[in-house]
Design a protein around this motif. Structure first.
Motif, PDB file in Angstrom:
ATOM      1  N   PRO A  54       0.835  -1.206   0.000  1.00 26.37           N
ATOM      2  CA  PRO A  54       0.000   0.000   0.000  1.00 26.37           C
ATOM      3  C   PRO A  54       0.869   1.254   0.000  1.00 26.37           C
ATOM      4  N   LYS A  55       0.441   2.269  -0.749  1.00 22.61           N
ATOM      5  CA  LYS A  55       1.167   3.539  -0.786  1.00 22.61           C
ATOM      6  C   LYS A  55       0.375   4.642  -0.107  1.00 22.61           C
ATOM      7  N   LYS A  56      -0.926   4.718  -0.423  1.00 22.22           N
ATOM      8  CA  LYS A  56      -1.759   5.777   0.142  1.00 22.22           C
ATOM      9  C   LYS A  56      -3.192   5.283   0.252  1.00 22.22           C
ATOM     10  N   LEU A  57      -3.828   5.621   1.363  1.00 19.45           N
ATOM     11  CA  LEU A  57      -5.217   5.239   1.600  1.00 19.45           C
ATOM     12  C   LEU A  57      -5.999   6.489   1.959  1.00 19.45           C
ATOM     13  N   LYS A  58      -6.961   6.848   1.115  1.00 21.42           N
ATOM     14  CA  LYS A  58      -7.828   8.001   1.388  1.00 21.42           C
ATOM     15  C   LYS A  58      -9.162   7.483   1.905  1.00 21.42           C
ATOM     16  N   LEU A  59      -9.616   8.053   3.014  1.00 23.66           N
ATOM     17  CA  LEU A  59     -10.887   7.659   3.621  1.00 23.66           C
ATOM     18  C   LEU A  59     -11.782   8.888   3.698  1.00 23.66           C
ATOM     19  N   LYS A  60     -12.956   8.790   3.132  1.00 28.47           N
ATOM     20  CA  LYS A  60     -13.918   9.891   3.143  1.00 28.47           C
ATOM     21  C   LYS A  60     -15.214   9.386   3.752  1.00 28.47           C
ATOM     22  N   ASN A  61     -15.551   9.893   4.931  1.00 26.86           N
ATOM     23  CA  ASN A  61     -16.775   9.499   5.647  1.00 26.86           C
ATOM     24  C   ASN A  61     -16.857   7.996   5.857  1.00 26.86           C
ATOM     25  N   ILE A  64     -13.588  11.272   8.723  1.00 28.42           N
ATOM     26  CA  ILE A  64     -14.364  12.135   7.836  1.00 28.42           C
ATOM     27  C   ILE A  64     -13.590  12.429   6.555  1.00 28.42           C
ATOM     28  N   ASN A  65     -12.335  12.798   6.696  1.00 33.35           N
ATOM     29  CA  ASN A  65     -11.505  13.115   5.532  1.00 33.35           C
ATOM     30  C   ASN A  65     -10.048  12.925   5.934  1.00 33.35           C
ATOM     31  N   GLU A  66      -9.564  11.703   5.815  1.00 35.72           N
ATOM     32  CA  GLU A  66      -8.206  11.376   6.254  1.00 35.72           C
ATOM     33  C   GLU A  66      -7.442  10.660   5.152  1.00 35.72           C
ATOM     34  N   THR A  67      -6.123  10.793   5.194  1.00 35.38           N
ATOM     35  CA  THR A  67      -5.250  10.074   4.284  1.00 35.38           C
ATOM     36  C   THR A  67      -4.143   9.419   5.095  1.00 35.38           C
ATOM     37  N   VAL A  68      -3.946   8.138   4.874  1.00 34.82           N
ATOM     38  CA  VAL A  68      -2.845   7.409   5.496  1.00 34.82           C
ATOM     39  C   VAL A  68      -1.781   7.268   4.413  1.00 34.82           C
ATOM     40  N   ASP A  69      -0.617   7.863   4.648  1.00 31.89           N
ATOM     41  CA  ASP A  69       0.455   7.857   3.656  1.00 31.89           C
ATOM     42  C   ASP A  69       1.477   6.780   4.015  1.00 31.89           C
ATOM     43  N   PHE A  70       1.287   5.597   3.447  1.00 30.16           N
ATOM     44  CA  PHE A  70       2.199   4.490   3.693  1.00 30.16           C
ATOM     45  C   PHE A  70       3.539   4.690   2.977  1.00 30.16           C
ATOM     46  N   TYR A  77     -21.054  10.706  11.344  1.00 27.75           N
ATOM     47  CA  TYR A  77     -20.820  12.150  11.312  1.00 27.75           C
ATOM     48  C   TYR A  77     -20.937  12.735   9.906  1.00 27.75           C
ATOM     49  N   ALA A  78     -21.140  11.888   8.908  1.00 27.57           N
ATOM     50  CA  ALA A  78     -21.182  12.345   7.515  1.00 27.57           C
ATOM     51  C   ALA A  78     -22.477  13.101   7.226  1.00 27.57           C
ATOM     52  N   LYS A  79     -22.343  14.157   6.462  1.00 25.56           N
ATOM     53  CA  LYS A  79     -23.526  14.894   6.006  1.00 25.56           C
ATOM     54  C   LYS A  79     -24.230  14.047   4.947  1.00 25.56           C
ATOM     55  N   PRO A  80     -25.563  14.098   4.905  1.00 22.07           N
ATOM     56  CA  PRO A  80     -26.325  13.249   3.974  1.00 22.07           C
ATOM     57  C   PRO A  80     -25.942  13.419   2.508  1.00 22.07           C
ATOM     58  N   GLU A  81     -25.543  14.615   2.107  1.00 21.73           N
ATOM     59  CA  GLU A  81     -25.245  14.865   0.698  1.00 21.73           C
ATOM     60  C   GLU A  81     -23.820  14.456   0.290  1.00 21.73           C
ATOM     61  N   VAL A  82     -23.001  14.050   1.242  1.00 18.46           N
ATOM     62  CA  VAL A  82     -21.610  13.694   0.952  1.00 18.46           C
ATOM     63  C   VAL A  82     -21.478  12.182   0.880  1.00 18.46           C
ATOM     64  N   ARG A  83     -20.805  11.693  -0.166  1.00 20.69           N
ATOM     65  CA  ARG A  83     -20.662  10.250  -0.337  1.00 20.69           C
ATOM     66  C   ARG A  83     -19.535   9.684   0.527  1.00 20.69           C
ATOM     67  N   THR A  84     -19.590   8.398   0.735  1.00 15.51           N
ATOM     68  CA  THR A  84     -18.583   7.663   1.485  1.00 15.51           C
ATOM     69  C   THR A  84     -17.749   6.860   0.502  1.00 15.51           C
ATOM     70  N   PHE A  85     -16.417   6.939   0.629  1.00 11.36           N
ATOM     71  CA  PHE A  85     -15.563   6.130  -0.248  1.00 11.36           C
ATOM     72  C   PHE A  85     -14.180   5.944   0.364  1.00 11.36           C
ATOM     73  N   VAL A  86     -13.482   4.963  -0.153  1.00  8.61           N
ATOM     74  CA  VAL A  86     -12.063   4.775   0.128  1.00  8.61           C
ATOM     75  C   VAL A  86     -11.348   4.687  -1.211  1.00  8.61           C
ATOM     76  N   GLU A  87     -10.124   5.165  -1.230  1.00 12.64           N
ATOM     77  CA  GLU A  87      -9.293   5.086  -2.431  1.00 12.64           C
ATOM     78  C   GLU A  87      -7.925   4.588  -2.008  1.00 12.64           C
ATOM     79  N   LEU A  88      -7.508   3.494  -2.575  1.00  9.13           N
ATOM     80  CA  LEU A  88      -6.231   2.882  -2.234  1.00  9.13           C
ATOM     81  C   LEU A  88      -5.289   2.963  -3.429  1.00  9.13           C
ATOM     82  N   THR A  89      -4.108   3.510  -3.189  1.00 13.77           N
ATOM     83  CA  THR A  89      -3.048   3.486  -4.183  1.00 13.77           C
ATOM     84  C   THR A  89      -2.023   2.471  -3.692  1.00 13.77           C
ATOM     85  N   LEU A  90      -1.647   1.555  -4.587  1.00 10.50           N
ATOM     86  CA  LEU A  90      -0.749   0.468  -4.193  1.00 10.50           C
ATOM     87  C   LEU A  90       0.229   0.161  -5.303  1.00 10.50           C
TER      88      LEU A  90
END
Length: 91
Positions: free
Chosen positions: A3-10, A15-21, A69-82
């Motif tokens: 893994p290189k980078k993991l973005k977490l949104k809601n 709420i909006n974090e990035t783990v930089d591996f 804690y997510a606002k209803p109009e904001v989507r939830t996703f993860v993005e992994l770069t590896l």
């Protein structure tokens, strides 16, 4: 697979974090540690969800990952770069 980078949104408590591996490039092996409730399992769930579309264990289900804690109009996703076999991928 490395893994290189993991973005977490809601996702879970994040709420909006990035783990930089990628900052751990010198270490062939690293440990994810912390106190109970710090979010360690959520990081593994996020990686597994990005790769397979489901939780890392049988107790949690995919629809449980949306942050309360997510606002209803904001989507939830993860993005992994590896990196896999010398090539970079984003899922």
């Amino acid at each position: 697979m490395k893994p290189k980078k993991l973005k977490l949104k809601n996702f879970g408590p994040f709420i909006n974090e990035t783990v930089d591996f990628s900052r751990l490039t010198e270490a062939p092996l690293f440990l994810i540690s912390g106190k109970t409730g710090a979010g360690k399992t959520t990081i593994f769930d996020a990686i597994t969800f990005a790769l397979y579309g489901e939780a890392s264990g049988e107790v949690r289900k995919g629809d449980m990952f949306r942050s309360k804690y997510a606002k209803p109009e904001v989507r939830t996703f993860v993005e992994l770069t590896l990196t896999y076999q010398g090539k970079d991928y984003t899922v």
